[in-house]
Design a protein around this motif. Sequence first.
Motif, PDB file in Angstrom:
ATOM      1  N   ALA A  41      23.128  83.744  24.904  1.00  0.00           N
ATOM      2  CA  ALA A  41      24.252  82.826  24.690  1.00  0.00           C
ATOM      3  C   ALA A  41      24.246  82.284  23.266  1.00  0.00           C
ATOM      4  CB  ALA A  41      24.192  81.685  25.695  1.00  0.00           C
ATOM      5  N   PHE A  48      29.098  87.476  24.652  1.00  0.00           N
ATOM      6  CA  PHE A  48      29.239  86.644  25.842  1.00  0.00           C
ATOM      7  C   PHE A  48      30.704  86.268  26.091  1.00  0.00           C
ATOM      8  CE2 PHE A  48      25.211  84.761  27.717  1.00  0.00           C
ATOM      9  CZ  PHE A  48      24.450  85.850  27.356  1.00  0.00           C
ATOM     10  N   ARG A  49      31.490  86.223  25.016  1.00  0.00           N
ATOM     11  CA  ARG A  49      32.882  85.802  25.101  1.00  0.00           C
ATOM     12  C   ARG A  49      33.805  86.916  25.591  1.00  0.00           C
ATOM     13  NH1 ARG A  49      33.495  82.998  19.542  1.00  0.00           N
ATOM     14  NH2 ARG A  49      31.904  81.587  20.370  1.00  0.00           N
ATOM     15  N   ARG A  51      35.951  89.372  27.429  1.00  0.00           N
ATOM     16  CA  ARG A  51      36.475  89.272  28.790  1.00  0.00           C
ATOM     17  C   ARG A  51      36.454  90.622  29.480  1.00  0.00           C
ATOM     18  NH1 ARG A  51      41.599  85.371  27.799  1.00  0.00           N
ATOM     19  NH2 ARG A  51      42.167  86.094  29.867  1.00  0.00           N
ATOM     20  N   TRP A  53      37.085  90.784  33.298  1.00  0.00           N
ATOM     21  CA  TRP A  53      37.804  90.777  34.591  1.00  0.00           C
ATOM     22  C   TRP A  53      38.639  89.506  34.612  1.00  0.00           C
ATOM     23  CZ3 TRP A  53      35.303  89.458  39.959  1.00  0.00           C
ATOM     24  CH2 TRP A  53      36.216  89.789  40.983  1.00  0.00           C
ATOM     25  N   PRO A  55      39.883  86.207  33.442  1.00  0.00           N
ATOM     26  CA  PRO A  55      39.208  85.251  32.556  1.00  0.00           C
ATOM     27  C   PRO A  55      37.680  85.389  32.593  1.00  0.00           C
ATOM     28  CG  PRO A  55      39.938  84.155  34.557  1.00  0.00           C
ATOM     29  CD  PRO A  55      40.426  85.570  34.655  1.00  0.00           C
ATOM     30  N   VAL A  56      37.153  86.204  33.507  1.00  0.00           N
ATOM     31  CA  VAL A  56      35.703  86.346  33.643  1.00  0.00           C
ATOM     32  C   VAL A  56      35.148  87.125  32.452  1.00  0.00           C
ATOM     33  CG1 VAL A  56      33.833  87.263  35.053  1.00  0.00           C
ATOM     34  CG2 VAL A  56      35.852  86.287  36.153  1.00  0.00           C
ATOM     35  N   ASN A  57      34.156  86.519  31.753  1.00  0.00           N
ATOM     36  CA  ASN A  57      33.610  87.172  30.562  1.00  0.00           C
ATOM     37  C   ASN A  57      32.181  87.682  30.798  1.00  0.00           C
ATOM     38  OD1 ASN A  57      32.042  84.850  30.467  1.00  0.00           O
ATOM     39  ND2 ASN A  57      33.471  83.803  29.084  1.00  0.00           N
ATOM     40  N   GLY A  59      29.412  86.704  29.571  1.00  0.00           N
ATOM     41  CA  GLY A  59      28.463  85.611  29.788  1.00  0.00           C
ATOM     42  C   GLY A  59      28.377  85.220  31.256  1.00  0.00           C
ATOM     43  N   LEU A  60      29.527  85.086  31.915  1.00  0.00           N
ATOM     44  CA  LEU A  60      29.533  84.720  33.334  1.00  0.00           C
ATOM     45  C   LEU A  60      28.917  85.816  34.187  1.00  0.00           C
ATOM     46  CD1 LEU A  60      32.947  82.983  33.996  1.00  0.00           C
ATOM     47  CD2 LEU A  60      30.729  82.205  34.789  1.00  0.00           C
ATOM     48  N   ALA A  63      25.218  85.644  33.734  1.00  0.00           N
ATOM     49  CA  ALA A  63      24.622  84.527  34.470  1.00  0.00           C
ATOM     50  C   ALA A  63      24.572  84.848  35.962  1.00  0.00           C
ATOM     51  CB  ALA A  63      25.408  83.239  34.220  1.00  0.00           C
ATOM     52  N   LEU A  64      25.646  85.462  36.480  1.00  0.00           N
ATOM     53  CA  LEU A  64      25.644  85.825  37.903  1.00  0.00           C
ATOM     54  C   LEU A  64      24.589  86.896  38.177  1.00  0.00           C
ATOM     55  CD1 LEU A  64      29.492  85.889  38.590  1.00  0.00           C
ATOM     56  CD2 LEU A  64      27.837  84.320  39.601  1.00  0.00           C
ATOM     57  N   GLU A  66      21.751  87.089  36.961  1.00  0.00           N
ATOM     58  CA  GLU A  66      20.437  86.452  37.092  1.00  0.00           C
ATOM     59  C   GLU A  66      20.125  86.184  38.571  1.00  0.00           C
ATOM     60  OE1 GLU A  66      18.167  85.560  34.787  1.00  0.00           O
ATOM     61  OE2 GLU A  66      19.256  85.931  32.921  1.00  0.00           O
TER      62      GLU A  66
ATOM     63  N   TYR B 100      30.789  76.534  31.459  1.00  0.00           N
ATOM     64  CA  TYR B 100      29.752  77.561  31.483  1.00  0.00           C
ATOM     65  C   TYR B 100      28.338  77.001  31.383  1.00  0.00           C
ATOM     66  CZ  TYR B 100      27.220  81.823  30.397  1.00  0.00           C
ATOM     67  OH  TYR B 100      26.334  82.864  30.428  1.00  0.00           O
ATOM     68  N   PHE B 103      26.664  75.874  34.520  1.00  0.00           N
ATOM     69  CA  PHE B 103      26.256  76.963  35.402  1.00  0.00           C
ATOM     70  C   PHE B 103      24.978  77.621  34.879  1.00  0.00           C
ATOM     71  CE2 PHE B 103      27.047  81.462  36.968  1.00  0.00           C
ATOM     72  CZ  PHE B 103      26.553  81.203  38.227  1.00  0.00           C
ATOM     73  N   GLN B 268      40.058  78.999  27.841  1.00  0.00           N
ATOM     74  CA  GLN B 268      39.069  80.078  27.938  1.00  0.00           C
ATOM     75  C   GLN B 268      37.706  79.619  27.408  1.00  0.00           C
ATOM     76  OE1 GLN B 268      39.627  83.022  29.489  1.00  0.00           O
ATOM     77  NE2 GLN B 268      37.485  83.620  29.142  1.00  0.00           N
ATOM     78  N   GLU B 272      32.937  79.613  28.153  1.00  0.00           N
ATOM     79  CA  GLU B 272      32.004  80.186  27.181  1.00  0.00           C
ATOM     80  C   GLU B 272      30.886  79.193  26.879  1.00  0.00           C
ATOM     81  OE1 GLU B 272      34.716  81.002  24.013  1.00  0.00           O
ATOM     82  OE2 GLU B 272      35.717  82.600  25.131  1.00  0.00           O
ATOM     83  N   PRO B 273      29.709  79.717  26.453  1.00  0.00           N
ATOM     84  CA  PRO B 273      28.570  78.825  26.221  1.00  0.00           C
ATOM     85  C   PRO B 273      28.747  77.901  25.019  1.00  0.00           C
ATOM     86  CG  PRO B 273      27.962  81.132  25.782  1.00  0.00           C
ATOM     87  CD  PRO B 273      29.361  81.137  26.290  1.00  0.00           C
TER      88      PRO B 273
END
Lengths: 103, 630
Positions: A41, A48-49, A51, A53, A55-57, A59-60, A63-64, A66, B100, B103, B268, B272-273
């Motif tokens: 991050a 990480f930014r 995209r 899916w 708005p899902v990037n 980074g998310l 994290a998921l 993990e 973010y 989370f 958006q 982001e972090p």
Amino acid sequence: MNWQAIDADPRFQRLHREKSRFLWSLMAVSIVYYLMLPLGAAWFPELFRTRVWGPVNVGLVFALSEFVMAWGVAFVYARHAGRRFDAMAAELVRDAAAIGAAS
Amino acid sequence: MRKLLAIFALSAPAFPAHAMFSGGAVPQRFGWLAFAVFAAIISLTMYVTWLAARRVRSTQQFYAAGRSVTGLQNGWAIAGDYLSAASFLGIAGLISLYGYDGFMYSVGWLVAYVTVLLLIAEPCRNIGKYTLGDILAFRNDPRSARLVAALSTVTVSVFYLTAQMVGGGVLVKTLIGIPYEVSVIVVGVLMLAYVVFGGMVATTWVQIIKAVLLVTASLLLVAFTWAPHGFSLPGLLGDVTADPKVQAQVAKLLGDAATTMTPEQLGQRFLEPGLFLKNPVDQVSLGLALVLGTAGMPHILMRFFTVPNAQQARVSVLWAMAIIGGFYLLTLVIGNSAAINVGAATIAGMDKGGNMAAPLLAQFAGGGAESLLGNLFLAFVAAVAFATIVAVVAGLVLASASAMSHDIWVGVVKGEHATQQEEVRAARVSAVIVGAVAIGIGIASRDQNVAHLVALAFAVAASGNFPAVLLTLYWKRCNTGGIVLGMIAGAVSAIALVLVSPNMSYPLLETAKAQQVIDSAPATIARLEATAAADAAAAAKLPSARAALDANVKAAEATVQKFAGQTSSLVGLEKPLIELKNPGLYSIPVGFLCVLLGSLFWKDPRAEEMWEELYVRQNTGIHAEAASEH
């Protein structure tokens, strides 16, 4: 109980070797994978930014992942321990008294 | 003993009188609702304690629930022991305010259990009996090992406990308006009732009940608020990024940097972090403390002695990981739903840390502040938060009391000569002492910022307990000198680093910051008035903006007053010596190194002689403590 004799028994030595290799590699993988999240991050914000899916990037998703990693490691360990280590240990428990008496 | 408990159970629910529920998030005319839900949950736990009190006679029952807890039950109890109010309300709040980063913060709390599962749970179950001291006394000099283990257990637990008591008191006050001191005393007295009368049996069931309630409340919240988004993650997050409240919050957090961004980009940015966690080194430091410290937490270690064998200890960690991980995934949805449906401004308005996100979302999901269902749901979430604090505190007090009675009183003072009745009595007396201290500290620490004490507790456990336990279990040459030196050096370095860190308050820096707020206020007002003159929309917002500014100036003046005449922090520093807020990155290596050096420097033939026995037993479970007969 003759603990030295059990410790020296080839079956116990095999259990020790297999278990050590298995546990410490899983441990190293999980700590490294976990630390990649805060470091990623900080060092790869562009990645990480990105995209993937709606708005899902990335980074998310990372994290998921993990959660998947932690559960995956737990599953792999539990299955391997249940199938292999428990049986090896049970054999030693059964013969423990005999191993001590023989030596 | 049981008669006493019956009297207590009858009088307890009547104690927080109806009239006290006022002035919190629950509107006063719905106070009776909060009272009813609280009374129902407290009565349930009291009934369980009453049942448990009949069983608790022996030390094995008191410390380890007769080792007859199943893996599944223990998994729920671990989750109940571990998920504090900081997890339930705190992380949902962080996500609702900072997206973010909130989370990302939650991830380490789950990964921590990988260490527990792989390295600690089964070996400890195989060689241990009741406490951390038992594990360390196996091959080391029993007196020194028990003494240092008990000291560490009490230190870690008191840090964690203080954060829970103070956080809990503030929380209950904000939620339902009970005065702070009353709430601290009620939490303390309830927790003592569980521990003193029901020992580990009651504590286990209180933790299970709390975990089930916590998961139920979270599932309900998610079901109500995720359904409108079709239970789709992009669906929910798409609405988050498009929400004007979210965009306004990001703009506020970014300040000047936000002026060139479109609303869409601002939304958006929430996903982001970097909005909350700014220093990656600090995060790595905290992450290591969590991932290694959980495995050194005495109240978590203690839970593995309640199951019949190592296989069940393994099963309990698997269940705990499923519950804890699933819970944090639910929290992701709860935090984001709160960001859209309640809004960061409202959440932070009630509590700066965001703790009100989940309760306010519950009120919204049930139909709003004026509806019966909304307030019922809010009261339920508030009661769950209360149960959460009580269950966590009970686990901590039981761990400390066990260390005091089993390790210090029986192990060190009485030289292992005490009857079961004497030891159980000593444990109960110890619990009362720890409980009274906890209540005292809770009341004395009112208005103190104690949030960083949770991180400190984990850092001490990771730097002191974890290296000692790990190397005792896996390194042949580890011995008494090593664990004594390592545990003291690890704990002391973690505490010392925090004392010189930015966590402490530095009067000169605080005063300068506050003075800046006061000095800049006239210019800010002038700017606000200028914009208001030119723009009707800005003019409408002028009164609220002025009120907010006035409040800031008042707070700043109070800060200046509070620190008047002081120039240095608690340890005499004008500014922090280190930038890190989390000491783990330095103190964990110090702990490991000192166990290593201490073991090599001092010779201890017993530790080496016992190695084969320890290593064979931790791997096979031969001679492991068995469950009691029913």
